[in-house]
Write an enzyme that holds these catalytic residues in place. Structure first.
Site, PDB file in Angstrom:
ATOM      1  N   PRO A 159      39.053  16.201 -40.421  1.00  0.00           N
ATOM      2  CA  PRO A 159      38.500  15.369 -39.348  1.00  0.00           C
ATOM      3  C   PRO A 159      38.617  16.016 -37.974  1.00  0.00           C
ATOM      4  O   PRO A 159      39.699  16.453 -37.561  1.00  0.00           O
ATOM      5  CB  PRO A 159      39.327  14.082 -39.432  1.00  0.00           C
ATOM      6  CG  PRO A 159      39.663  13.988 -40.886  1.00  0.00           C
ATOM      7  CD  PRO A 159      39.914  15.408 -41.327  1.00  0.00           C
ATOM      8  N   CYS A 160      37.476  16.066 -37.281  1.00  0.00           N
ATOM      9  CA  CYS A 160      37.425  16.799 -36.009  1.00  0.00           C
ATOM     10  C   CYS A 160      37.528  15.901 -34.792  1.00  0.00           C
ATOM     11  O   CYS A 160      37.693  16.400 -33.674  1.00  0.00           O
ATOM     12  CB  CYS A 160      36.118  17.593 -35.935  1.00  0.00           C
ATOM     13  SG  CYS A 160      34.623  16.552 -35.893  1.00  0.00           S
ATOM     14  N   GLN A 161      37.421  14.584 -34.973  1.00  0.00           N
ATOM     15  CA  GLN A 161      37.363  13.702 -33.808  1.00  0.00           C
ATOM     16  C   GLN A 161      38.568  13.856 -32.890  1.00  0.00           C
ATOM     17  O   GLN A 161      38.453  13.715 -31.669  1.00  0.00           O
ATOM     18  CB  GLN A 161      37.256  12.245 -34.263  1.00  0.00           C
ATOM     19  CG  GLN A 161      35.972  11.915 -35.007  1.00  0.00           C
ATOM     20  CD  GLN A 161      36.126  12.097 -36.500  1.00  0.00           C
ATOM     21  OE1 GLN A 161      37.009  12.816 -36.962  1.00  0.00           O
ATOM     22  NE2 GLN A 161      35.260  11.460 -37.264  1.00  0.00           N
TER      23      GLN A 161
ATOM     24  N   PHE B 240      40.019  16.429 -32.005  1.00  0.00           N
ATOM     25  CA  PHE B 240      39.995  17.667 -31.222  1.00  0.00           C
ATOM     26  C   PHE B 240      38.709  17.806 -30.409  1.00  0.00           C
ATOM     27  O   PHE B 240      38.485  18.828 -29.763  1.00  0.00           O
ATOM     28  CB  PHE B 240      40.135  18.872 -32.158  1.00  0.00           C
ATOM     29  CG  PHE B 240      41.287  18.743 -33.118  1.00  0.00           C
ATOM     30  CD1 PHE B 240      42.593  18.831 -32.679  1.00  0.00           C
ATOM     31  CD2 PHE B 240      41.061  18.485 -34.463  1.00  0.00           C
ATOM     32  CE1 PHE B 240      43.658  18.682 -33.550  1.00  0.00           C
ATOM     33  CE2 PHE B 240      42.113  18.351 -35.349  1.00  0.00           C
ATOM     34  CZ  PHE B 240      43.411  18.442 -34.897  1.00  0.00           C
TER      35      PHE B 240
END
Length: 326
Positions: free
Chosen positions: A78-80, A82
């Site tokens: 999950p990138c949210q 960063f």
């Protein structure tokens, strides 16, 4: 299509299958997957033969001892946490801590290699990025990372992403350099588009438009010809079809964040402006025409904005395959 190899991978944080599709195109074989979102899983299963494969929805409940053997662990974790959209909370966000589940799986299964993907913003968060790289190196892997942009791999999208690769043994792996030439938005546009994707005349009239002289300028880059409304993330930018467009981002329940394209700049009257359709967004990510996207537009926009660009994964996979089959 290359000849199938014995290189196998486990698809963690699988989404709709962008990493899987890219690695399968590189001749690899998927042995199982993990994805908690039922709508993404629905699309995944409609595009891949998953019968008989290992599956676990929640990575936190995954027991490494239950996994089949595999050579590569993959994960677009999950990138949210960063990204700017996720306020850059990093490891303070519970989603950011899901990376530690990848570490847990690596430690228990010790595959030959791994391939992880995230937003470029992760590399700008020095403490968090050092933590990620340090954890992977501590497991005994030789780790390399690089920022690759989708526009360098035949797609008309400015999408820089960080890719992190690790191997147990030294093997001379190098990231792919991209390809010569470039595509423009016009290359992925559909000929017949439903009226619902076009902006209403009132919105077109209120858009702040640039002069027509910029219509064909900078063919090898983003060409903004106006803006529909102020936005922190430039989702209101209106692009020329003769350049590339901004990074595709997930839509939410209230706003469609699909890029806006000016399809016509007539000599008289208002121009024609519309959103890219879900199918065009799939093309923007390198998915083939036969790939089944979700029937609900908002769901599809969100899933495609969260996905990886397939040609980038394929190019990385081919380089990894060379190293693992020597």
């Amino acid at each position: 299509m290359s000849r199938p190899s014995r290189v196998s991978f486990f698809d963690c944080f699988a989404g709709i299958g962008g990493i899987r599709l890219g690695l399968e195109r590189a001749g690899m074989r998927c042995v199982g997957s993990c994805e908690i979102d039922p709508l993404r899983r629905e699309v995944y299963e409609s595009n891949f033969k998953t019968d008989g494969e290992f599956y676990q929805a929640d990575v936190r409940a995954l027991k490494p001892s239950d996994l089949p053997r595999f050579d590569i662990l993959t994960g677009g974790f999950p990138c949210q946490s960063f990204s700017r959209a996720g306020r850059g909370l990093g490891m303070e966000d519970p989603r950011g801590k899901l990376f530690l589940d990848l570490v847990r799986i690596l430690r228990a299964t010790v595959p030959k290699s791994f391939l992880f993907e995230n937003v470029q913003g992760l590399t700008l968060m020095r403490r968090e990025f050092s933590f990620v790289i340090g954890k992977l190196c501590a497991l005994g892997y030789r780790v390399k990372w690089s920022i690759l942009n989708s526009k360098d791999f035949g797609l008309p999208q400015n999408r820089p992403r960080v890719f992190i690769v690790g191997f147990r043994k030294r093997n001379g792996f190098e990231f792919p350099k991209g390809m010569d030439g470039f595509a423009v938005v016009k290359d992925i546009m559909e000929r017949k588009v439903e009226r619902k994707y076009y902006l209403a005349d009132a919105h077109v009239r209120s858009a702040r438009l640039a002069l027509p002289s910029g219509w064909r300028a900078r063919r090898n880059g983003i060409v903004n010809v106006g803006n529909q409304f102020p936005s922190d993330f430039e989702t209101g930018d209106i692009h020329s079809p003769f350049g590339i467009c901004r990074c595709l981002v997930p839509s939410n329940e209230s706003v469609i964040n699909a890029p806006l394209i000016m399809t016509r700049w007539p000599k008289r009257g208002p121009p024609t402006i519309r959103h890219l359709t879900p199918r065009e967004c799939a093309r923007l990510q390198g998915f083939p025409e036969g790939f089944r996207i979700h029937a609900n537009d908002r769901v599809s926009y969100r899933q495609l904005g969260d996905s990886v660009s397939v040609p980038v994964i394929e190019a990385i996979g081919r380089e990894m395959g060379k190293c693992l089959t020597r």
